[in-house]
Design a protein around this motif. Structure first.
Motif, PDB file in Angstrom:
ATOM      1  N   GLU A 295       0.857  -1.185   0.000  1.00  0.00           N
ATOM      2  CA  GLU A 295       0.000   0.000   0.000  1.00  0.00           C
ATOM      3  C   GLU A 295       0.892   1.233   0.000  1.00  0.00           C
ATOM      4  O   GLU A 295       1.698   1.427   0.913  1.00  0.00           O
ATOM      5  N   VAL A 296       0.715   2.063  -1.008  1.00  0.00           N
ATOM      6  CA  VAL A 296       1.487   3.303  -1.079  1.00  0.00           C
ATOM      7  C   VAL A 296       0.678   4.417  -0.430  1.00  0.00           C
ATOM      8  O   VAL A 296      -0.509   4.579  -0.699  1.00  0.00           O
ATOM      9  N   GLY A 297       1.333   5.163   0.462  1.00  0.00           N
ATOM     10  CA  GLY A 297       0.697   6.315   1.100  1.00  0.00           C
ATOM     11  C   GLY A 297      -0.423   5.923   2.049  1.00  0.00           C
ATOM     12  O   GLY A 297      -1.571   6.314   1.856  1.00  0.00           O
ATOM     13  N   PRO A 298      -0.115   5.164   3.101  1.00  0.00           N
ATOM     14  CA  PRO A 298      -1.168   4.742   4.032  1.00  0.00           C
ATOM     15  C   PRO A 298      -1.743   5.874   4.866  1.00  0.00           C
ATOM     16  O   PRO A 298      -2.880   5.761   5.355  1.00  0.00           O
ATOM     17  N   GLY A 299      -0.961   6.953   5.078  1.00  0.00           N
ATOM     18  CA  GLY A 299      -1.466   8.072   5.880  1.00  0.00           C
ATOM     19  C   GLY A 299      -1.961   7.586   7.232  1.00  0.00           C
ATOM     20  O   GLY A 299      -1.251   6.847   7.941  1.00  0.00           O
ATOM     21  N   PRO A 300      -3.202   7.916   7.619  1.00  0.00           N
ATOM     22  CA  PRO A 300      -3.701   7.500   8.932  1.00  0.00           C
ATOM     23  C   PRO A 300      -4.085   6.026   9.000  1.00  0.00           C
ATOM     24  O   PRO A 300      -4.423   5.529  10.081  1.00  0.00           O
ATOM     25  N   GLY A 301      -4.096   5.308   7.859  1.00  0.00           N
ATOM     26  CA  GLY A 301      -4.241   3.852   7.916  1.00  0.00           C
ATOM     27  C   GLY A 301      -5.643   3.294   7.721  1.00  0.00           C
ATOM     28  O   GLY A 301      -5.900   2.148   8.090  1.00  0.00           O
TER      29      GLY A 301
ATOM     30  N   ASP B  24      -7.484 -11.258   3.380  1.00  0.00           N
ATOM     31  CA  ASP B  24      -6.676 -12.479   3.283  1.00  0.00           C
ATOM     32  C   ASP B  24      -5.285 -12.212   2.692  1.00  0.00           C
ATOM     33  O   ASP B  24      -4.666 -13.116   2.128  1.00  0.00           O
ATOM     34  N   ALA B  25      -4.801 -10.964   2.814  1.00  0.00           N
ATOM     35  CA  ALA B  25      -3.431 -10.668   2.360  1.00  0.00           C
ATOM     36  C   ALA B  25      -2.437 -11.409   3.248  1.00  0.00           C
ATOM     37  O   ALA B  25      -2.595 -11.428   4.466  1.00  0.00           O
ATOM     38  N   GLY B  26      -1.402 -12.001   2.631  1.00  0.00           N
ATOM     39  CA  GLY B  26      -0.391 -12.709   3.423  1.00  0.00           C
ATOM     40  C   GLY B  26       0.456 -11.740   4.222  1.00  0.00           C
ATOM     41  O   GLY B  26       0.824 -11.992   5.360  1.00  0.00           O
ATOM     42  N   SER B  27       0.799 -10.621   3.578  1.00  0.00           N
ATOM     43  CA  SER B  27       1.542  -9.573   4.283  1.00  0.00           C
ATOM     44  C   SER B  27       1.143  -8.231   3.681  1.00  0.00           C
ATOM     45  O   SER B  27       0.629  -8.172   2.555  1.00  0.00           O
ATOM     46  N   VAL B  28       1.359  -7.184   4.456  1.00  0.00           N
ATOM     47  CA  VAL B  28       0.998  -5.828   4.019  1.00  0.00           C
ATOM     48  C   VAL B  28       2.225  -4.947   4.226  1.00  0.00           C
ATOM     49  O   VAL B  28       2.726  -4.822   5.346  1.00  0.00           O
ATOM     50  N   VAL B  29       2.719  -4.387   3.118  1.00  0.00           N
ATOM     51  CA  VAL B  29       3.903  -3.526   3.188  1.00  0.00           C
ATOM     52  C   VAL B  29       3.468  -2.100   2.887  1.00  0.00           C
ATOM     53  O   VAL B  29       2.882  -1.833   1.827  1.00  0.00           O
ATOM     54  N   LEU B  30       3.723  -1.206   3.825  1.00  0.00           N
ATOM     55  CA  LEU B  30       3.320   0.191   3.659  1.00  0.00           C
ATOM     56  C   LEU B  30       4.521   1.018   3.224  1.00  0.00           C
ATOM     57  O   LEU B  30       5.611   0.846   3.766  1.00  0.00           O
TER      58      LEU B  30
ATOM     59  N   ARG C  12       3.275  -9.582  10.044  1.00  0.00           N
ATOM     60  CA  ARG C  12       2.498  -9.482   8.797  1.00  0.00           C
ATOM     61  C   ARG C  12       2.552  -8.076   8.218  1.00  0.00           C
ATOM     62  O   ARG C  12       2.395  -7.877   7.015  1.00  0.00           O
ATOM     63  N   LEU C  13       2.751  -7.087   9.086  1.00  0.00           N
ATOM     64  CA  LEU C  13       2.779  -5.681   8.635  1.00  0.00           C
ATOM     65  C   LEU C  13       4.212  -5.175   8.638  1.00  0.00           C
ATOM     66  O   LEU C  13       4.948  -5.369   9.610  1.00  0.00           O
ATOM     67  N   ARG C  14       4.595  -4.520   7.512  1.00  0.00           N
ATOM     68  CA  ARG C  14       5.917  -3.898   7.461  1.00  0.00           C
ATOM     69  C   ARG C  14       5.732  -2.444   7.061  1.00  0.00           C
ATOM     70  O   ARG C  14       4.983  -2.160   6.105  1.00  0.00           O
ATOM     71  N   ILE C  15       6.391  -1.548   7.756  1.00  0.00           N
ATOM     72  CA  ILE C  15       6.228  -0.113   7.479  1.00  0.00           C
ATOM     73  C   ILE C  15       7.550   0.433   6.954  1.00  0.00           C
ATOM     74  O   ILE C  15       8.581   0.300   7.606  1.00  0.00           O
ATOM     75  N   VAL C  16       7.499   1.006   5.749  1.00  0.00           N
ATOM     76  CA  VAL C  16       8.711   1.534   5.122  1.00  0.00           C
ATOM     77  C   VAL C  16       8.524   3.027   4.922  1.00  0.00           C
ATOM     78  O   VAL C  16       7.544   3.462   4.314  1.00  0.00           O
TER      79      VAL C  16
ATOM     80  N   VAL D 125       9.258  -7.084  -1.486  1.00  0.00           N
ATOM     81  CA  VAL D 125       8.342  -8.230  -1.517  1.00  0.00           C
ATOM     82  C   VAL D 125       8.889  -9.315  -2.436  1.00  0.00           C
ATOM     83  O   VAL D 125       9.718  -9.043  -3.303  1.00  0.00           O
ATOM     84  N   GLU D 126       8.381 -10.515  -2.208  1.00  0.00           N
ATOM     85  CA  GLU D 126       8.725 -11.633  -3.103  1.00  0.00           C
ATOM     86  C   GLU D 126       7.432 -12.206  -3.641  1.00  0.00           C
ATOM     87  O   GLU D 126       6.430 -12.233  -2.920  1.00  0.00           O
ATOM     88  N   GLY D 127       7.462 -12.685  -4.877  1.00  0.00           N
ATOM     89  CA  GLY D 127       6.282 -13.355  -5.436  1.00  0.00           C
ATOM     90  C   GLY D 127       5.224 -12.362  -5.875  1.00  0.00           C
ATOM     91  O   GLY D 127       5.392 -11.146  -5.750  1.00  0.00           O
ATOM     92  N   PRO D 128       4.098 -12.899  -6.410  1.00  0.00           N
ATOM     93  CA  PRO D 128       3.036 -12.034  -6.935  1.00  0.00           C
ATOM     94  C   PRO D 128       2.491 -11.112  -5.844  1.00  0.00           C
ATOM     95  O   PRO D 128       2.176 -11.574  -4.751  1.00  0.00           O
TER      96      PRO D 128
END
Ligand code: SAM
Length: 278
Positions: free
Chosen positions: A59-65, A75-81, A101-105, A118-121
């Protein structure tokens, strides 16, 4: 896959508005900040984007989330912000349930290398900052890393330019390049009042699925040249708008009437023109 965050867990969190207040956060115009604070809306966007079947989501630009909360329930395996405004990082950290499961960048999505994250589709889901929406789309459609699917909020006018067909007023370079690479559908309209603060214009969500048979990088470069020339002078006949690329001879080699204008040429026609450039 780690277990999704249940909706009841999300509802136990402070409201998005309370979170913003607790962190003393106000929207900044320079970052294109217009927030979605209604979880019914963000859940609907996530339903349109999925199912994710355990795949990763950026997710690009999560802001307040608001979208992030809905993604964590999915059902997302992981969520990268990827968020450029560091003021939001502490607030986003509160959404982390410690399962990994959540990564914040912190970073600029225009510069980030997604393959390092990320890896994979991987799906991309974003309420995009309007000032960088089009360059980000072009990066994801024509760059070295290709997402599995993209579900993106744009200004309505940009969304219409992405899905436009030959003969539509909105038909131009963005439609040809986007549709050469992906199947694109406009899946949701949102009025300006759905955002806090409201932008000046309405918005729309576009869902794009990159095609397995999308053109190679060299063909895309040619397509960019021919569409830039043809739509740069869209009222002129192709024999004159495409003069520097071969004019009438180029059109004839591509089986296209030199007297046509860019706005009536379909994707297959532009691909033939691109292939005919010497
Ligand atoms: N997703 C949130 C929502 O729906 O409420 C916020 C959406 S707001 C339209 C755009 C977000 O993108 C803001 O959080 C802003 O700080 C962030 N942003 C702006 N430019 C960015 C960039 N180049 N890279 C990453 N994030 C960016």
């Amino acid at each position: 896959m780690d277990r999704p965050t249940s909706a009841s867990k999300t509802e136990a969190l402070p409201s998005l508005r309370d979170s913003l207040d607790a962190h003393g956060l106000l929207a900044k115009k320079s970052f294109g900040q217009h927030f979605l604070l209604d979880l019914n809306v963000t859940r609907k966007i996530v339903r349109l984007a999925g199912p994710f079947d355990g795949r990763a989501v950026i997710e690009v630009g999560p802001g307040p989330g608001g979208l992030t909360r809905a993604l964590l329930e999915s059902d997302a395996g992981s969520v990268v912000l990827v968020e450029k405004d560091p003021r939001f990082l502490p607030l986003l950290g509160e959404l982390d349930d410690g399962t990994g499961r959540l990564r914040i960048v912190e970073g600029d999505a225009l510069k980030v290398r997604e393959a390092d994250l990320v890896e994979g589709p991987t799906h991309l889901v974003s309420n995009l900052p309007y000032n960088v929406g089009t360059p980000l789309l072009i990066k994801w459609l024509t760059g070295p890393w290709t997402p599995h699917a993209l579900t993106l909020m744009f200004q309505k006018e940009v969304a219409e330019r992405i899905v436009a067909a030959p003969g539509d007023d909105a038909y131009g370079r963005l439609a040809v390049i986007s549709q050469a690479v992906a199947d694109a559908r406009l899946v949701m309209h949102l009025p300006a009042a759905a955002f806090t603060p409201p932008p000046k214009v309405a918005s729309a969500v576009v869902h794009l699925i990159p095609r397995p048979d999308r053109p190679a990088a060299e063909t895309l470069k040619r397509l960019e040249r021919v569409t830039a020339a043809a739509f740069g002078q869209r009222r002129k006949m192709l024999r004159s708008s495409l003069k520097t690329l071969g004019g009438a001879a180029l059109c004839e080699a591509a089986g296209i009437s030199p007297e046509d204008r860019a706005e009536v040429i379909d994707l297959a026609g532009f691909l033939r023109l691109a292939a005919a450039i010497k």
